[in-house]
Design an enzyme around this catalytic site. Structure first.
Site, short mmCIF file in Angstrom:
data_model
loop_
_atom_site.label_atom_id
_atom_site.label_comp_id
_atom_site.label_asym_id
_atom_site.label_seq_id
_atom_site.Cartn_x
_atom_site.Cartn_y
_atom_site.Cartn_z
N LYS A 1 8.11 69.27 40.58
CA LYS A 1 8.90 70.14 41.48
C LYS A 1 10.35 70.20 41.01
O LYS A 1 10.94 71.26 40.93
CB LYS A 1 8.90 69.61 42.93
CG LYS A 1 7.57 69.59 43.60
CD LYS A 1 7.70 69.14 45.06
CE LYS A 1 8.18 67.72 45.26
NZ LYS A 1 7.21 66.68 44.91
N ARG B 1 8.54 68.26 54.46
CA ARG B 1 7.45 67.39 54.06
C ARG B 1 6.54 67.05 55.24
O ARG B 1 5.56 66.34 55.07
CB ARG B 1 8.05 66.10 53.54
CG ARG B 1 7.59 65.74 52.13
CD ARG B 1 8.46 64.60 51.75
NE ARG B 1 8.11 63.90 50.59
CZ ARG B 1 8.83 63.94 49.47
NH1 ARG B 1 9.84 64.75 49.34
NH2 ARG B 1 8.50 63.17 48.47
N ARG C 1 7.97 58.46 34.33
CA ARG C 1 9.32 58.99 34.61
C ARG C 1 10.42 58.00 34.24
O ARG C 1 10.30 56.81 34.54
CB ARG C 1 9.45 59.31 36.11
CG ARG C 1 8.82 60.60 36.49
CD ARG C 1 9.42 61.17 37.73
NE ARG C 1 9.00 60.51 38.94
CZ ARG C 1 8.70 61.16 40.07
NH1 ARG C 1 8.79 62.47 40.13
NH2 ARG C 1 8.34 60.49 41.14
N ARG D 1 12.57 54.55 38.42
CA ARG D 1 12.77 54.52 39.87
C ARG D 1 12.00 53.36 40.48
O ARG D 1 10.84 53.13 40.09
CB ARG D 1 12.26 55.84 40.48
CG ARG D 1 13.33 56.89 40.63
CD ARG D 1 12.74 58.24 40.95
NE ARG D 1 11.91 58.26 42.16
CZ ARG D 1 11.41 59.37 42.69
NH1 ARG D 1 11.68 60.54 42.15
NH2 ARG D 1 10.66 59.33 43.77
N ARG E 1 2.41 56.94 48.00
CA ARG E 1 3.11 58.24 48.20
C ARG E 1 2.12 59.39 48.12
O ARG E 1 2.23 60.38 48.86
CB ARG E 1 4.23 58.40 47.17
CG ARG E 1 5.50 57.69 47.64
CD ARG E 1 6.47 57.36 46.52
NE ARG E 1 6.77 58.48 45.67
CZ ARG E 1 7.06 58.34 44.37
NH1 ARG E 1 7.06 57.15 43.80
NH2 ARG E 1 7.35 59.39 43.64
N1 LIG Z 1 11.68 65.67 53.45
C1 LIG Z 1 11.57 64.33 53.46
N2 LIG Z 1 11.17 63.67 54.57
C2 LIG Z 1 11.06 62.34 54.60
N3 LIG Z 1 11.33 61.53 53.56
C3 LIG Z 1 11.74 62.13 52.41
C4 LIG Z 1 11.89 63.54 52.29
N4 LIG Z 1 12.33 63.84 51.05
C5 LIG Z 1 12.44 62.67 50.41
N5 LIG Z 1 12.09 61.63 51.21
C6 LIG Z 1 12.09 60.19 50.87
O1 LIG Z 1 12.58 60.03 49.54
C7 LIG Z 1 11.56 59.50 48.67
C8 LIG Z 1 11.69 60.12 47.30
O2 LIG Z 1 11.52 61.52 47.41
P1 LIG Z 1 11.17 62.42 46.14
O3 LIG Z 1 12.12 62.13 45.04
O4 LIG Z 1 11.07 63.83 46.62
O5 LIG Z 1 9.75 61.82 45.77
P2 LIG Z 1 8.48 62.38 44.98
O6 LIG Z 1 8.75 62.16 43.54
O7 LIG Z 1 7.46 61.44 45.55
O8 LIG Z 1 8.20 63.81 45.35
C9 LIG Z 1 10.26 59.80 49.39
O9 LIG Z 1 9.21 58.92 49.04
C10 LIG Z 1 10.68 59.61 50.85
O10 LIG Z 1 10.78 58.24 51.20
#
Ligand SMILES: Nc1ncnc2c1ncn2[C@@H]1O[C@H](COP(=O)(O)OP(=O)(O)O)[C@@H](O)[C@H]1O
Length: 285
Positions: A65, A142, A176, A220, A231
């Site tokens: 994404k 989300r 990553r 990370r 996740r």
């Molecule tokens: N819209 C959201 N609602 C709730 N938690 C979020 C949201 N966006 C990010 N997070 C938190 O930040 C973390 C990292 O997000 P992100 O970098 O988007 O992860 P991923 O690589 O899993 O898509 C998520 O696992 C969650 O804990």
């Protein structure tokens, strides 16, 4: 929450109805594209009353994404706003929220809707102060509650749902790497998977950092196998219904990634009916 409503209401008020995206996923004349981007088959517009795109990127952890949303944001001249980045900034700041967040994030759980909306709201407010307009949201909404809140305050034109096989998602998350100095995102995973049941083979070359970043790469804390699997589970439980939410509204563009960036980027542009003049120029040079 109030700040988010105020900000997004502001952008909705300046929205050009003719510029709203239809389920056909072809932008109507009325969207403002910067000079280097053109919409195939649509007359360029100079109407200053119309706003920039307001798009959302959905997809499982590791699908890419961030990669595609940031490329499109540069192409369309709108900010790429990733709520995961906002959360990580907050964690790094060791502010009052960070203690509360670290455990949630490192267990692969979602942060509460209130906290995430607050972080997003502040980011949008800063952007408006800098004269930003439009956005590509990555990682938000989300949950269906977040989607409902967003719907209550502004119009989302298009939701791109990126898709990739789950075994590849895990490998990509584990591969990553981030440069601790420049913040660049890289991936050391080399994917080469034979297609089964009539599905095509998938190859993705690693996205390696330049020499000067090599010794500064970090992973990370939430990209361990255990946390990524959690996740992915949380995504299926809480975020997949968001796909349905936008599918029911005719706004969802499903996009199966055919491979790495070289194969996927041109196909994504095609699906979005966009042209990247700069890329064509550099390819021809
Ligand atoms: N819209 C959201 N609602 C709730 N938690 C979020 C949201 N966006 C990010 N997070 C938190 O930040 C973390 C990292 O997000 P992100 O970098 O988007 O992860 P991923 O690589 O899993 O898509 C998520 O696992 C969650 O804990």
């Amino acid at each position: 929450m109030a700040a988010l409503s105020r900000l997004l209401r502001g952008s909705a008020a300046s929205m050009c109805p003719a510029g709203r995206w239809l389920s056909s996923v072809v932008a109507e004349p009325g969207f403002r594209f910067p000079a280097t981007v053109s919409q195939k088959g649509a007359a360029p517009t100079t109407d200053p009353g119309c706003r920039s795109v307001q798009w959302v990127f959905l997809g499982c952890p590791g699908v890419g994404k961030g990669t595609y949303a940031s490329r499109l944001s540069r192409l369309l001249g709108v900010p790429h706003i990733a709520t995961g980045d906002l959360v990580r900034e907050e964690l790094a700041s060791s502010g009052p929220l960070s203690k509360q967040l670290v455990e949630i994030v490192n267990q692969g759980q979602l942060v509460s809707d209130e906290i995430i909306i607050n972080l997003l709201s502040n980011r949008l407010e800063d952007g408006v102060a800098k004269g930003e307009s439009g956005f590509i949201l990555d990682g938000f909404p989300r949950t269906t509650r977040q989607a409902e809140i967003l719907e209550g305050v502004t119009e989302i034109d298009l939701v791109v749902n990126l898709k990739l096989r789950e075994d590849i998602l895990l490998a990509k998350c584990l591969g990553r790497r981030i440069c601790s100095q420049c913040g660049g995102n890289f991936n050391v995973a080399s994917i080469d998977i034979k297609g089964e049941n009539g599905k095509p083979d998938i190859s993705m070359a690693p996205l390696l950092p330049p020499e000067h970043c090599m010794s500064k790469l970090i992973t990370r804390a939430d990209d361990t196998e255990k946390v990524v699997k959690e996740r992915l589970r949380v995504y299926h439980d809480l975020s997949q219904p968001v796909e349905e939410f936008y599918r029911n509204r005719g706004k969802l563009l499903e996009f199966d990634l055919p491979g790495g960036i070289p194969e996927s980027w041109p196909k994504l542009l095609q699906a979005l009916n966009l042209d990247d003049h700069d890329e064509k120029k550099s390819a021809a040079a």
